[in-house]
Write an enzyme that holds these catalytic residues in place. Structure first.
Site, mmCIF file in Angstrom:
data_model
loop_
_atom_site.group_PDB
_atom_site.id
_atom_site.type_symbol
_atom_site.label_atom_id
_atom_site.label_comp_id
_atom_site.label_asym_id
_atom_site.label_seq_id
_atom_site.Cartn_x
_atom_site.Cartn_y
_atom_site.Cartn_z
ATOM 1 N N SER A 183 0.796 -1.236 0.000
ATOM 2 C CA SER A 183 0.000 0.000 0.000
ATOM 3 C C SER A 183 0.823 1.279 0.000
ATOM 4 O O SER A 183 0.256 2.358 -0.188
ATOM 5 C CB SER A 183 -0.950 0.012 1.197
ATOM 6 O OG SER A 183 -1.979 -0.905 0.967
ATOM 7 N N LYS A 221 0.418 3.435 -2.921
ATOM 8 C CA LYS A 221 -0.760 4.298 -3.061
ATOM 9 C C LYS A 221 -0.414 5.791 -2.930
ATOM 10 O O LYS A 221 -1.148 6.647 -3.417
ATOM 11 C CB LYS A 221 -1.831 3.885 -2.044
ATOM 12 C CG LYS A 221 -2.321 2.443 -2.302
ATOM 13 C CD LYS A 221 -3.195 1.898 -1.183
ATOM 14 C CE LYS A 221 -3.576 0.441 -1.465
ATOM 15 N NZ LYS A 221 -4.353 -0.161 -0.353
ATOM 16 N N TYR A 260 -4.154 -2.471 -10.117
ATOM 17 C CA TYR A 260 -4.004 -2.238 -8.668
ATOM 18 C C TYR A 260 -3.079 -3.295 -8.039
ATOM 19 O O TYR A 260 -2.131 -2.957 -7.324
ATOM 20 C CB TYR A 260 -5.391 -2.257 -8.017
ATOM 21 C CG TYR A 260 -5.362 -2.324 -6.515
ATOM 22 C CD1 TYR A 260 -5.104 -1.187 -5.751
ATOM 23 C CD2 TYR A 260 -5.570 -3.535 -5.839
ATOM 24 C CE1 TYR A 260 -5.059 -1.257 -4.366
ATOM 25 C CE2 TYR A 260 -5.530 -3.606 -4.455
ATOM 26 C CZ TYR A 260 -5.269 -2.470 -3.722
ATOM 27 O OH TYR A 260 -5.213 -2.534 -2.355
ATOM 28 N N TYR A 268 -4.430 3.507 8.104
ATOM 29 C CA TYR A 268 -5.792 2.962 8.245
ATOM 30 C C TYR A 268 -6.360 3.261 9.627
ATOM 31 O O TYR A 268 -6.210 4.359 10.135
ATOM 32 C CB TYR A 268 -5.803 1.448 7.943
ATOM 33 C CG TYR A 268 -5.014 1.141 6.722
ATOM 34 C CD1 TYR A 268 -5.459 1.603 5.487
ATOM 35 C CD2 TYR A 268 -3.801 0.480 6.782
ATOM 36 C CE1 TYR A 268 -4.724 1.381 4.352
ATOM 37 C CE2 TYR A 268 -3.061 0.252 5.650
ATOM 38 C CZ TYR A 268 -3.523 0.707 4.444
ATOM 39 O OH TYR A 268 -2.790 0.500 3.325
ATOM 40 N N VAL A 322 1.239 -3.835 3.796
ATOM 41 C CA VAL A 322 1.226 -5.130 4.478
ATOM 42 C C VAL A 322 2.470 -5.983 4.201
ATOM 43 O O VAL A 322 2.621 -7.061 4.752
ATOM 44 C CB VAL A 322 -0.052 -5.968 4.201
ATOM 45 C CG1 VAL A 322 -1.264 -5.363 4.883
ATOM 46 C CG2 VAL A 322 -0.274 -6.184 2.724
#
Ligand code: GLN
Length: 306
Positions: A61, A64, A188, A240, A258
């Site tokens: 992530s 991103k 993605y 998050y 992760v």
């Protein structure tokens, strides 16, 4: 700085409570959790590292941040009609909020938001072309043409991606995904599977530490205002439902993945990449967070004061 990082590395090596590697992506489950690496690149370009800072890992992530930067470059504020800017308070792959909020993801860093960001970047192109553009952008900001995608990890994500597929289809049902859902998802998964080491990742974050400037040229990657805004999104949403905890303990804009990596930005001072594969209960690197907590205590780099 070298002494600080060596001490942190030693402390982390002795730490037996290392968290748990992500196992919902089978290819990540085989990574040895006994690893730790850290790199700090100072604003003046000096680089300091300790531990396995040259070991490649899956940035997941953290990618991103880079796709968000690209999407803002391509469509600017129009992005915000399909993606929010608020912390979610839910797990990174949660679907409940999406239904309440008409398929509009809370922020660009939860999975649903990042999938919507990819859809915005594609602009009618094929996944291959979009991926080439993403990898090229990451190579440019990191100043390293060797960076590439780990196909094994990408395949592993494709094979087990039921949750992401449901998020994407759910958004598509609200007309929020413009391209073929499978093409968006494939893109993605592949950008999440970019492999980098701490040295490369810390370099890639430099434009966010330098008000948007590229670290060793006179080029600007983004405007100073955009760099500041990306940093603020990282602070509020980058971990998050652990974002509040990270801000409390570390006090820097940060983005986790992760794969166990964290990119943290000390604006005007440094870009920091840390990696240790074991995760805490919300999916953020356990030792990575502990290491950053110590680093910030030693340097006084928290954006909230010394
Ligand atoms: N590729 C991962 C997923 O889609 C990214 C999650 C993460 O790093 N938090 O689940």
């Amino acid at each position: 700085m070298q002494k600080i990082l060596d001490d942190i590395n030693e402390l982390m090596a002795a730490n037996t409570d290392r968290g748990k590697v992500a196992d919902y992506i089978p290819q990540l489950a085989c990574v040895d959790s006994n690893q730790f690496g850290i790199t700090v690149v100072l604003a003046d370009g000096q680089v300091f590292s300790a531990g396995s800072s040259a070991q490649l890992f899956s940035i997941q992530s953290i990618s991103k941040v880079f796709t968000l930067t690209m999407a803002l470059g391509k469509i600017g504020d129009a992005l915000w009609s399909n993606v929010g800017r608020e912390p979610s308070g839910d797990a990174f792959n949660s679907i409940v909020q999406l239904e309440h909020e008409h398929g509009k993801p809370r922020n660009p860093f939860i999975n649903a938001g990042a999938i919507a960001v990819v859809d915005a970047i594609m602009m009618g192109h094929q996944p291959k072309e979009t991926l080439a553009e993403i990898v090229q952008f990451v190579r440019y900001i990191a100043n390293d043409s060797s960076i590439s995608i780990d196909d094994k990890v990408a395949r592993s994500e494709v094979e087990t991606g039921h949750r992401n597929a449901s998020l994407a289809h759910f958004m598509a049902s609200f007309g929020r995904i413009k391209h073929l859902v499978d093409c968006v998802l494939g893109t993605y998964y592949h950008h999440c599977s970019i492999a980098m080491n701490c040295e490369q990742l810390a370099q890639a974050g430099m434009f966010l530490a330098l008000d948007g400037m590229h670290q060793n040229s006179t080029n600007r990657v983004v405007s100073a205002q955009r760099a500041r805004r990306i940093n603020s999104l990282m602070l509020m949403c980058g971990h998050y439902d652990g974002s509040g905890e990270f801000a409390y303990r570390v006090g820097l804009p940060g983005k986790s993945g992760v794969g166990g990596g964290i990119l943290a930005i000390a604006p005007g001072k440094a870009s920091i990449a840390v990696w240790s594969p074991g995760l805490d209960s919300v999916g953020n690197s356990k030792l990575g967070t502990e290491a950053l907590e110590i680093l910030v205590q030693q340097t006084g780099w928290s954006i909230f004061g010394h």
